[in-house]
Design an enzyme around this catalytic site. Structure first.
Site, PDB file in Angstrom:
ATOM      1  CB  ALA A  10       0.432  -2.342   6.033  1.00  0.00           C
ATOM      2  CE  LYS A 184      -7.935  15.449   7.956  1.00  0.00           C
ATOM      3  NZ  LYS A 184      -7.185  14.296   8.489  1.00  0.00           N
ATOM      4  CG  ASN A 188     -10.501  16.882   3.835  1.00  0.00           C
ATOM      5  OD1 ASN A 188      -9.443  17.442   3.556  1.00  0.00           O
ATOM      6  ND2 ASN A 188     -10.573  15.938   4.754  1.00  0.00           N
ATOM      7  CG  ASN A 202      -4.220  21.499  -2.323  1.00  0.00           C
ATOM      8  OD1 ASN A 202      -4.824  20.687  -3.020  1.00  0.00           O
ATOM      9  ND2 ASN A 202      -3.832  21.217  -1.091  1.00  0.00           N
TER      10      ASN A 202
END
Length: 305
Positions: A10, A184, A188, A202
């Site tokens: 969740a 990806k 990263n 960033n």
């Protein structure tokens, strides 16, 4: 086969998917880690999705892993290091041929999950959607992105895929999902650890482009050694585009460290270095970066695996 979406985790993306699927009238059930979390969830009456200034509450049923009833479709939205142990607890409930959609960052956890449930089908996902939890059981949709899903062992589009379009979840079936996941991972690896070590958003990496470029060169060579030429193509240019486009943002790894949370370094830099060793590829910049990051995490009292 049941059409219910069981959702494990969740957190931000799990809650975002759950709310959108429920809004579209799909059957959704949230799997929480224990009775205490289930009671806390039931006390607030559901998940709240915040879009701009609009809040909507979705009374999605919740349960724990040991509830009764088989699971035919499971969205695994927990952290990479939690995925395999969490799925292992659910393995007795997974029906033969159950489909698991894996939303984890990096690489390595997907294989760990598949090893736990050989009787199920694992579908890998790569997401660029933005969301964050404002509070327990409350998620804010932070930015539009996209989701690519695919099964390296089966290129056929699953029958439930239209559920995503019905729910307004932008998605495309990818026959080369591993290439997207590798790309990806490389992005990263080139950005996230440096934002932690230089303590910057960033955009701060624009002052360290020589270091970024050296990492990109090694990562591109590694991708070629791994048989992923598409993922290696123009990597340096894309990394710089991402840095510019997200200059004001803080990377997910930076945010994990800032909040004292365990990072997913094992499935990002760690995976890249382990694969390099298997292929006999020389990656001194990546190995040095990993050691610097591990030392930094240990100094902060955070797990380094």
């Amino acid at each position: 086969m049941s059409s219910t979406w069981h959702i494990l985790g969740a957190g931000s993306l799990g809650s975002l998917w759950a709310c959108r699927l429920a809004r579209a009238g799909k059957a959704v059930r949230l799997i929480l880690r224990d009775e205490q979390r289930l009671a806390a969830y039931q006390a607030v009456g559901g998940l709240t999705l915040v879009e701009q200034d609009h809040r909507s509450l979705y009374a999605i049923p919740g349960e724990t892993h040991d509830a009764t009833g088989p699971i035919h479709r499971l969205l695994v939205a927990c952290k990479a290091y939690d995925a395999a142990p969490a799925v292992a607890r659910l393995a007795p409930r997974l029906a033969e041929g159950a489909e698991l959609v894996l939303l984890q960052n990096g690489l390595g956890s997907q294989d760990e999950v598949a090893d736990q449930v050989p009787h199920a089908h694992c579908i890998f996902a790569s997401s660029t959607e933005g969301a964050f939890r404002e509070a327990d059981w409350q998620v804010r949709f932070a930015g539009h992105g996209f989701n690519w899903l695919g099964n390296p062992l089966n290129s056929a589009v699953p029958a439930w895929f239209d559920d995503l379009h019905d729910a307004g979840i932008p998605a495309q079936w990818s026959v080369d999902i591993l290439s997207r996941l590798w790309r990806k991972l490389a992005l990263n690896c080139a950005i996230n650890p440096l934002t932690v070590l230089h303590d910057c958003h960033n955009g701060g990496l624009l002052g360290h482009l020589t270091e970024v470029d050296q990492l990109c060169d090694e990562l591109a060579n590694l991708l070629l050694r791994c048989g992923q030429p598409e993922a290696a193509n123009d990597l340096k240019e894309e990394v710089q585009r991402v840095i510019l486009a997200t200059a004001a943002n803080y990377s997910s790894m930076y945010q994990d460290v800032r909040h004292g949370r365990r990072t997913e370094v094992h499935y990002l830099l760690g995976h890249a270095c382990r694969v390099a060793a298997r292929h006999g590829a020389s990656v001194p910049q990546l190995e040095h970066l990993q050691q610097r990051l591990v030392d930094s995490l240990k100094a902060r009292g955070l797990p380094s695996d």
